[in-house]
Design a protein around this motif. Sequence first.
Motif, PDB file in Angstrom:
ATOM      1  N   ARG A 157       0.829  -1.203   0.000  1.00 49.10           N
ATOM      2  CA  ARG A 157       0.000   0.000   0.000  1.00 49.10           C
ATOM      3  C   ARG A 157       0.869   1.261   0.000  1.00 49.10           C
ATOM      4  O   ARG A 157       0.568   2.239  -0.697  1.00 49.10           O
ATOM      5  CB  ARG A 157      -0.941  -0.003   1.197  1.00 49.10           C
ATOM      6  N   VAL A 158       1.941   1.234   0.778  1.00 44.95           N
ATOM      7  CA  VAL A 158       2.853   2.378   0.819  1.00 44.95           C
ATOM      8  C   VAL A 158       3.532   2.550  -0.535  1.00 44.95           C
ATOM      9  O   VAL A 158       3.637   3.669  -1.069  1.00 44.95           O
ATOM     10  CB  VAL A 158       3.906   2.187   1.926  1.00 44.95           C
ATOM     11  N   LEU A 159       4.010   1.452  -1.121  1.00 45.49           N
ATOM     12  CA  LEU A 159       4.681   1.519  -2.414  1.00 45.49           C
ATOM     13  C   LEU A 159       3.742   2.008  -3.507  1.00 45.49           C
ATOM     14  O   LEU A 159       4.142   2.781  -4.386  1.00 45.49           O
ATOM     15  CB  LEU A 159       5.252   0.143  -2.774  1.00 45.49           C
ATOM     16  N   ASP A 160       2.467   1.591  -3.457  1.00 44.70           N
ATOM     17  CA  ASP A 160       1.504   2.056  -4.453  1.00 44.70           C
ATOM     18  C   ASP A 160       1.287   3.570  -4.329  1.00 44.70           C
ATOM     19  O   ASP A 160       1.207   4.279  -5.344  1.00 44.70           O
ATOM     20  CB  ASP A 160       0.170   1.328  -4.273  1.00 44.70           C
ATOM     21  N   ALA A 161       1.194   4.055  -3.096  1.00 48.07           N
ATOM     22  CA  ALA A 161       1.014   5.492  -2.895  1.00 48.07           C
ATOM     23  C   ALA A 161       2.235   6.277  -3.377  1.00 48.07           C
ATOM     24  O   ALA A 161       2.102   7.338  -4.010  1.00 48.07           O
ATOM     25  CB  ALA A 161       0.738   5.777  -1.412  1.00 48.07           C
ATOM     26  N   LEU A 162       3.414   5.758  -3.083  1.00 46.98           N
ATOM     27  CA  LEU A 162       4.647   6.410  -3.537  1.00 46.98           C
ATOM     28  C   LEU A 162       4.752   6.366  -5.063  1.00 46.98           C
ATOM     29  O   LEU A 162       5.207   7.335  -5.684  1.00 46.98           O
ATOM     30  CB  LEU A 162       5.855   5.725  -2.905  1.00 46.98           C
ATOM     31  N   GLU A 163       4.329   5.254  -5.647  1.00 45.18           N
ATOM     32  CA  GLU A 163       4.358   5.124  -7.099  1.00 45.18           C
ATOM     33  C   GLU A 163       3.500   6.194  -7.760  1.00 45.18           C
ATOM     34  O   GLU A 163       3.909   6.853  -8.723  1.00 45.18           O
ATOM     35  CB  GLU A 163       3.864   3.730  -7.500  1.00 45.18           C
ATOM     36  N   SER A 164       2.294   6.372  -7.236  1.00 46.32           N
ATOM     37  CA  SER A 164       1.396   7.379  -7.793  1.00 46.32           C
ATOM     38  C   SER A 164       1.987   8.778  -7.654  1.00 46.32           C
ATOM     39  O   SER A 164       1.955   9.577  -8.602  1.00 46.32           O
ATOM     40  CB  SER A 164       0.040   7.296  -7.080  1.00 46.32           C
ATOM     41  N   ARG A 165       2.533   9.061  -6.486  1.00 47.62           N
ATOM     42  CA  ARG A 165       3.122  10.395  -6.246  1.00 47.62           C
ATOM     43  C   ARG A 165       4.350  10.615  -7.134  1.00 47.62           C
ATOM     44  O   ARG A 165       4.554  11.729  -7.649  1.00 47.62           O
ATOM     45  CB  ARG A 165       3.527  10.498  -4.773  1.00 47.62           C
ATOM     46  N   ALA A 166       5.138   9.578  -7.328  1.00 51.43           N
ATOM     47  CA  ALA A 166       6.355   9.696  -8.124  1.00 51.43           C
ATOM     48  C   ALA A 166       6.038   9.951  -9.594  1.00 51.43           C
ATOM     49  O   ALA A 166       6.659  10.807 -10.241  1.00 51.43           O
ATOM     50  CB  ALA A 166       7.192   8.428  -7.973  1.00 51.43           C
ATOM     51  N   PHE A 167       5.072   9.235 -10.147  1.00 50.77           N
ATOM     52  CA  PHE A 167       4.701   9.461 -11.544  1.00 50.77           C
ATOM     53  C   PHE A 167       4.121  10.857 -11.739  1.00 50.77           C
ATOM     54  O   PHE A 167       4.382  11.522 -12.749  1.00 50.77           O
ATOM     55  CB  PHE A 167       3.695   8.399 -11.992  1.00 50.77           C
ATOM     56  N   LYS A 168       3.349  11.300 -10.783  1.00 48.33           N
ATOM     57  CA  LYS A 168       2.751  12.623 -10.882  1.00 48.33           C
ATOM     58  C   LYS A 168       3.815  13.716 -10.898  1.00 48.33           C
ATOM     59  O   LYS A 168       3.699  14.715 -11.611  1.00 48.33           O
ATOM     60  CB  LYS A 168       1.790  12.843  -9.712  1.00 48.33           C
ATOM     61  N   ALA A 169       4.889  13.495 -10.112  1.00 42.28           N
ATOM     62  CA  ALA A 169       5.958  14.497 -10.013  1.00 42.28           C
ATOM     63  C   ALA A 169       7.041  14.301 -11.068  1.00 42.28           C
ATOM     64  O   ALA A 169       7.907  15.175 -11.227  1.00 42.28           O
ATOM     65  CB  ALA A 169       6.586  14.443  -8.625  1.00 42.28           C
ATOM     66  N   GLY A 170       7.027  13.170 -11.768  1.00 41.61           N
ATOM     67  CA  GLY A 170       8.087  12.883 -12.727  1.00 41.61           C
ATOM     68  C   GLY A 170       9.401  12.564 -12.046  1.00 41.61           C
ATOM     69  O   GLY A 170      10.483  12.825 -12.586  1.00 41.61           O
ATOM     70  N   THR A 171       9.321  11.999 -10.854  1.00 39.57           N
ATOM     71  CA  THR A 171      10.500  11.692 -10.032  1.00 39.57           C
ATOM     72  C   THR A 171      10.615  10.187  -9.836  1.00 39.57           C
ATOM     73  O   THR A 171       9.618   9.508  -9.587  1.00 39.57           O
ATOM     74  CB  THR A 171      10.383  12.364  -8.650  1.00 39.57           C
ATOM     75  N   THR A 172      11.846   9.689  -9.926  1.00 38.78           N
ATOM     76  CA  THR A 172      12.101   8.288  -9.586  1.00 38.78           C
ATOM     77  C   THR A 172      12.581   8.210  -8.144  1.00 38.78           C
ATOM     78  O   THR A 172      13.536   8.899  -7.768  1.00 38.78           O
ATOM     79  CB  THR A 172      13.158   7.668 -10.506  1.00 38.78           C
ATOM     80  N   LEU A 173      11.918   7.394  -7.352  1.00 36.91           N
ATOM     81  CA  LEU A 173      12.344   7.126  -5.979  1.00 36.91           C
ATOM     82  C   LEU A 173      12.996   5.752  -5.943  1.00 36.91           C
ATOM     83  O   LEU A 173      12.452   4.787  -6.486  1.00 36.91           O
ATOM     84  CB  LEU A 173      11.144   7.160  -5.030  1.00 36.91           C
ATOM     85  N   VAL A 174      14.154   5.665  -5.323  1.00 35.36           N
ATOM     86  CA  VAL A 174      14.832   4.383  -5.123  1.00 35.36           C
ATOM     87  C   VAL A 174      14.907   4.126  -3.626  1.00 35.36           C
ATOM     88  O   VAL A 174      15.419   4.973  -2.879  1.00 35.36           O
ATOM     89  CB  VAL A 174      16.245   4.383  -5.731  1.00 35.36           C
ATOM     90  N   THR A 175      14.386   3.001  -3.200  1.00 39.27           N
ATOM     91  CA  THR A 175      14.385   2.697  -1.771  1.00 39.27           C
ATOM     92  C   THR A 175      14.943   1.308  -1.510  1.00 39.27           C
ATOM     93  O   THR A 175      14.749   0.379  -2.293  1.00 39.27           O
ATOM     94  CB  THR A 175      12.965   2.800  -1.179  1.00 39.27           C
ATOM     95  N   GLY A 176      15.604   1.175  -0.396  1.00 39.82           N
ATOM     96  CA  GLY A 176      16.036  -0.134   0.054  1.00 39.82           C
ATOM     97  C   GLY A 176      14.941  -0.817   0.842  1.00 39.82           C
ATOM     98  O   GLY A 176      14.186  -0.156   1.569  1.00 39.82           O
ATOM     99  N   LEU A 177      14.852  -2.143   0.677  1.00 43.97           N
ATOM    100  CA  LEU A 177      13.873  -2.915   1.425  1.00 43.97           C
ATOM    101  C   LEU A 177      14.241  -4.390   1.348  1.00 43.97           C
ATOM    102  O   LEU A 177      14.944  -4.807   0.419  1.00 43.97           O
ATOM    103  CB  LEU A 177      12.457  -2.689   0.885  1.00 43.97           C
TER     104      LEU A 177
END
Length: 503
Positions: free
Chosen positions: A278-298
Amino acid sequence: MIQNRLIRIPALIAIGALQTLAFAPFYLWPAALLSLVLILLLCTGREAKPLFRDGWFLGLGLFGSGASWVYVSISEYGMTAAPLAAVMTLLFAMGLALFPAIAFWCWGRLAGSHTGRSLWLFPAVWVLMDWVRGWLLTGFPWLYAGTAQVDGPLAGWAPVLGVHGVTFITAATAALLVAAWRHYRSAPYWAPIAFTAAALLPWLLAPLINLVEWTQPQGEPLSVAAVQGNISQHDKWDPEKLREQIRIYRELTEPLWGRDLILWPETALPATQGQASRVLDALESRAFKAGTTLVTGLPWYGNSPRYPEPVFHNSLMTVGPGQGTYHKQRLVPFGEYVPLESLLRGTIEFLNLPMSVFRPGPENQSPLAFDDTSTHPAICYEIAYADFVARNAGETGFLMTVSNDAWFGRSLGPFQHHQIARMRALETGRELLRGTNNGITSIVDREGRIRTRARQYERDVLKGEIQPMTGTTPFMATGSWPVITLAAVMIVFGRQRRKRNTD
């Protein structure tokens, strides 16, 4: 030469420990050269058996001081009583000391009592010892004398010969200086001058080699940011603290959307991709909207071609326009996996560290892609493997590494780790973006210099630019093999020949 053991043993330990001052956070690079000179003055021409002892005590001094940060991991975060943690740290240093002990025994066997032969063979034996230590039993590629030269005058040789080559030059310089000293006031008169000149030559050439631009800028710089959450290691794997940790990272990230790349550190999300969907889906939506790639460790959990059942990987995942997932290949023994697990697991609490059940990812993984550039990341300990990083840096624009050095507390470990990462940037001629949980988070230029860094041991955000590069340094093309081959050739032609029994 000191023969009294009551004096010799402490002297050897101190000479070994002297090398630690060459590395961060001390940055006294001449200490490594001085240590090697003192080793040669004390040990040249001795037989193999006493050299084994000499090498062991030298190693005890080097690793007992330089790798003392292991104690923090074992004691504070491994929940091991202080006396037992001290014993385990000592055993760790004693085990690593076997590398110089065995190398010095070989040195004695190869050189005999001949001083000239000993000096000739020393650089070759020393660099081969480092090389073997870097891969045997997964390796401990730490505390190489050449690493200190990222801040020293030999830095220009790093893109050409790599860290082992710079170590070789340092050891050869020590041998030549000792040779000049031993020929002082003896015939022929020109010998000490020739040895001194040969010792100085690579140091004088290094600034000229440093003028060569092995790599060139490619495209426009990327606007980047690295988020440093400064999450306590005691809280990191507590399920009740998960929501709070995610909140911290999301709040720190909110003003950064719109940049090309945002980096979260190693296991910034202390939950698998399924648990954090759920967190990753929310971040995915926000990232596409901003045109930003987020890279996270997990910690990634799922099926892997190398294993019959689902496994955990220590991973990096792209969220948003970028593409790719990377699974760590070089794991830390006892921290990320337990050797002889069926026998050791559960014997002491330290062997039950959170997420010590990782499995290595497959080889030949694809880089992470960002628009017109890419990077092949290194997670934590992987950045210490020079040939591994150089091989993976080909066809990529910049270096990226993440870590969680909170395991080492306020010890030497985080500083040494950062200096090693800077050497990788210098070797590959590529800029480096480094994201960590509590420091040292930084942007490093292609010459290994720190351009900007976040405040250590604090919650902070690092903002800046990364310039993608193209081109290949000589070290990227050849790796360490030219130096290792040279060392082997020196041993083959310089070793003591045994007399054949003709009876």
